[in-house]
Design a protein around this motif. Structure first.
Motif, PDB file in Angstrom:
ATOM      1  N   HIS A 219       0.841  -1.299  -0.070  1.00  0.00           N
ATOM      2  CA  HIS A 219       0.019  -0.002  -0.029  1.00  0.00           C
ATOM      3  C   HIS A 219       0.814   1.524  -0.049  1.00  0.00           C
ATOM      4  N   HIS A 220       2.037   1.045  -0.177  1.00  0.00           N
ATOM      5  CA  HIS A 220       2.928   2.276  -0.338  1.00  0.00           C
ATOM      6  C   HIS A 220       3.871   2.152  -1.732  1.00  0.00           C
ATOM      7  N   ALA A 221       4.094   3.471  -2.361  1.00  0.00           N
ATOM      8  CA  ALA A 221       4.854   3.240  -3.394  1.00  0.00           C
ATOM      9  C   ALA A 221       6.425   3.159  -3.196  1.00  0.00           C
ATOM     10  N   THR A 222       6.728   2.037  -2.523  1.00  0.00           N
ATOM     11  CA  THR A 222       7.930   1.808  -2.122  1.00  0.00           C
ATOM     12  C   THR A 222       8.977   1.140  -2.983  1.00  0.00           C
ATOM     13  N   ASP A 223       8.448   0.173  -3.876  1.00  0.00           N
ATOM     14  CA  ASP A 223       9.354  -0.583  -4.791  1.00  0.00           C
ATOM     15  C   ASP A 223       9.196   0.034  -6.201  1.00  0.00           C
ATOM     16  N   TRP A 224       7.948   0.026  -6.809  1.00  0.00           N
ATOM     17  CA  TRP A 224       7.824   0.495  -7.962  1.00  0.00           C
ATOM     18  C   TRP A 224       8.387   1.914  -8.357  1.00  0.00           C
ATOM     19  N   ARG A 225       8.369   2.756  -7.312  1.00  0.00           N
ATOM     20  CA  ARG A 225       8.823   4.115  -7.529  1.00  0.00           C
ATOM     21  C   ARG A 225      10.176   4.294  -6.982  1.00  0.00           C
ATOM     22  N   LEU A 226      10.654   3.487  -6.364  1.00  0.00           N
ATOM     23  CA  LEU A 226      11.922   3.463  -5.753  1.00  0.00           C
ATOM     24  C   LEU A 226      13.209   4.110  -6.521  1.00  0.00           C
ATOM     25  N   PHE A 227      13.441   3.438  -7.768  1.00  0.00           N
ATOM     26  CA  PHE A 227      14.334   3.551  -8.453  1.00  0.00           C
ATOM     27  C   PHE A 227      14.252   4.850  -9.402  1.00  0.00           C
ATOM     28  N   ASP A 228      13.006   5.249  -9.627  1.00  0.00           N
ATOM     29  CA  ASP A 228      12.851   6.628 -10.230  1.00  0.00           C
ATOM     30  C   ASP A 228      13.454   7.527  -9.332  1.00  0.00           C
ATOM     31  N   ALA A 229      13.012   7.472  -8.023  1.00  0.00           N
ATOM     32  CA  ALA A 229      13.592   8.529  -6.884  1.00  0.00           C
ATOM     33  C   ALA A 229      15.066   8.500  -6.848  1.00  0.00           C
ATOM     34  N   LEU A 230      15.631   7.359  -6.727  1.00  0.00           N
ATOM     35  CA  LEU A 230      17.025   7.365  -6.782  1.00  0.00           C
ATOM     36  C   LEU A 230      17.858   7.453  -7.881  1.00  0.00           C
ATOM     37  N   THR A 231      17.377   7.302  -9.053  1.00  0.00           N
ATOM     38  CA  THR A 231      17.967   7.762 -10.122  1.00  0.00           C
ATOM     39  C   THR A 231      17.948   9.207 -10.299  1.00  0.00           C
ATOM     40  N   ALA A 234      20.536  10.828  -7.796  1.00  0.00           N
ATOM     41  CA  ALA A 234      21.731  10.669  -8.330  1.00  0.00           C
ATOM     42  C   ALA A 234      22.272  11.589  -9.501  1.00  0.00           C
ATOM     43  N   GLU A 235      21.078  11.359 -10.599  1.00  0.00           N
ATOM     44  CA  GLU A 235      21.488  12.210 -11.604  1.00  0.00           C
ATOM     45  C   GLU A 235      21.653  13.895 -11.515  1.00  0.00           C
ATOM     46  N   ALA A 236      20.964  14.379 -10.291  1.00  0.00           N
ATOM     47  CA  ALA A 236      21.065  15.617  -9.681  1.00  0.00           C
ATOM     48  C   ALA A 236      22.303  15.868  -8.925  1.00  0.00           C
ATOM     49  N   GLY A 237      23.078  14.605  -8.749  1.00  0.00           N
ATOM     50  CA  GLY A 237      24.398  14.810  -7.963  1.00  0.00           C
ATOM     51  C   GLY A 237      23.933  14.837  -6.305  1.00  0.00           C
ATOM     52  N   HIS A 238      22.974  14.105  -5.865  1.00  0.00           N
ATOM     53  CA  HIS A 238      22.762  13.922  -4.596  1.00  0.00           C
ATOM     54  C   HIS A 238      23.017  12.603  -4.246  1.00  0.00           C
TER      55      HIS A 238
END
Length: 299
Positions: A219-231, A234-238
């Motif tokens: 019931h949370h967007a933990t897995d399917w949105r996780l890599f979008d957030a991490l990428t 990372a691409e923004a230098g954070h």
């Protein structure tokens, strides 16, 4: 001496913390979770051993005061398993406590937090606080003010439960803007539950650490949105602001009960991170970043 991390068995060089689950629970009790208490030392030990068998070396327990954190048991488990364990002081949301537990003024709360961080055979290594849904109520502001005092007295990091991942900028405005806690000493938890990349990027730009926790939680967007957030980060230098944790809050979520538990971070998530974002990214998220986020500066 360089920066140290305060574990339940004493201070260690931050460089020795190792592969870290940056947000989890070995013991937890709340009237909000009746019948789902984490109160079994044997089960907690099994979880730590399973995590260690996959290369895990440290766990940061975010259970605060009054919620069954069991510091002596944490120390015994750390000694028995060889896993570094960091304990918390602080308070969660008011709904987790009886009224009489909450009737302390700010200075008294700060004194209690500082005592937990500095006194006794088993000391806490961070201060846990909590926000509200898309904002901060009076209790949150009260506890965060006390946590800021404790930070200024000790240097301890302040770890924040964001309700359903919301309110990150309100928290930073209060802790860092009004209360002068350096952003690099603030860890924002549960950001995966509110996958607004604009908020994530703003919080990272402010200098806070961002904890993505609870992988595979329903019931949370933990897995399917996780890599979008991490990428995006990372691409923004954070990439240097990211932390990952399991946030196991019920017995059913443990690996011994066929839940993901702590081992999931290293069994499934770390290999996926390496494949998607590279070994150096995974090393930073699991080793370098936690060592910085939870360290106490020392001369």
């Amino acid at each position: 001496m360089g920066p140290v991390v305060r574990t339940v068995l004493g201070d260690i060089p931050a460089s020795e913390l190792g592969v870290c689950d940056a947000h989890d629970h070995l013991f937890l009790r709340s009237p909000r979770l009746p019948g789902q208490e984490l109160d079994d030392p044997e089960a907690a030990g099994a979880e730590l051993r399973a995590f260690r068998a996959l290369g895990g070396q440290a766990v940061v327990q975010w259970t605060p005061r009054g919620m069954g954190r069991r510091r002596a048991a944490l120390a015994a488990l750390a000694s028995a398993t060889g896993v570094h364990v960091v304990a918390a002081t602080g308070l969660h949301q008011a709904v987790h406590y009886a009224r009489e537990y909450l009737e302390r003024d700010r200075d008294r709360l700060a004194e209690l937090f500082v005592r937990d961080l500095t006194e006794g055979p088993v000391r806490a290594g961070l201060v846990k606080v909590a926000g509200g849904f898309h904002g901060l109520d009076a209790h949150a502001r009260h506890v965060m003010a006390a946590a800021a005092q404790a930070h200024h007295a000790t240097g301890a990091a302040v770890a924040v439960h964001l309700e359903l991942g919301t309110g990150a900028m309100d928290v930073l405005d209060l802790l860092c803007g009004e209360l002068d806690v350096p952003p690099g000493r603030v860890v924002l938890g549960h950001l995966n539950r509110f996958p607004d990349l604009r908020v994530h990027l703003r919080a990272a730009e402010e200098g806070a650490f961002l904890a993505f926790d609870g992988p595979s939680r329903t019931h949370h967007a933990t897995d399917w949105r996780l890599f979008d957030a991490l990428t995006a980060l990372a691409e923004a230098g954070h990439a240097d602001r990211i932390l990952l944790g399991g946030d196991t809050t019920t017995a059913a979520a443990r690996s011994s009960a066929d839940g993901p538990g702590m081992p999931y971070l290293l069994r499934r998530l770390r290999p996926a991170l390496v494949a998607e974002l590279g070994e150096s990214f995974a090393q930073g998220v699991f080793v370098t970043n936690p060592a910085r986020a939870f360290a106490y500066p020392r001369p």
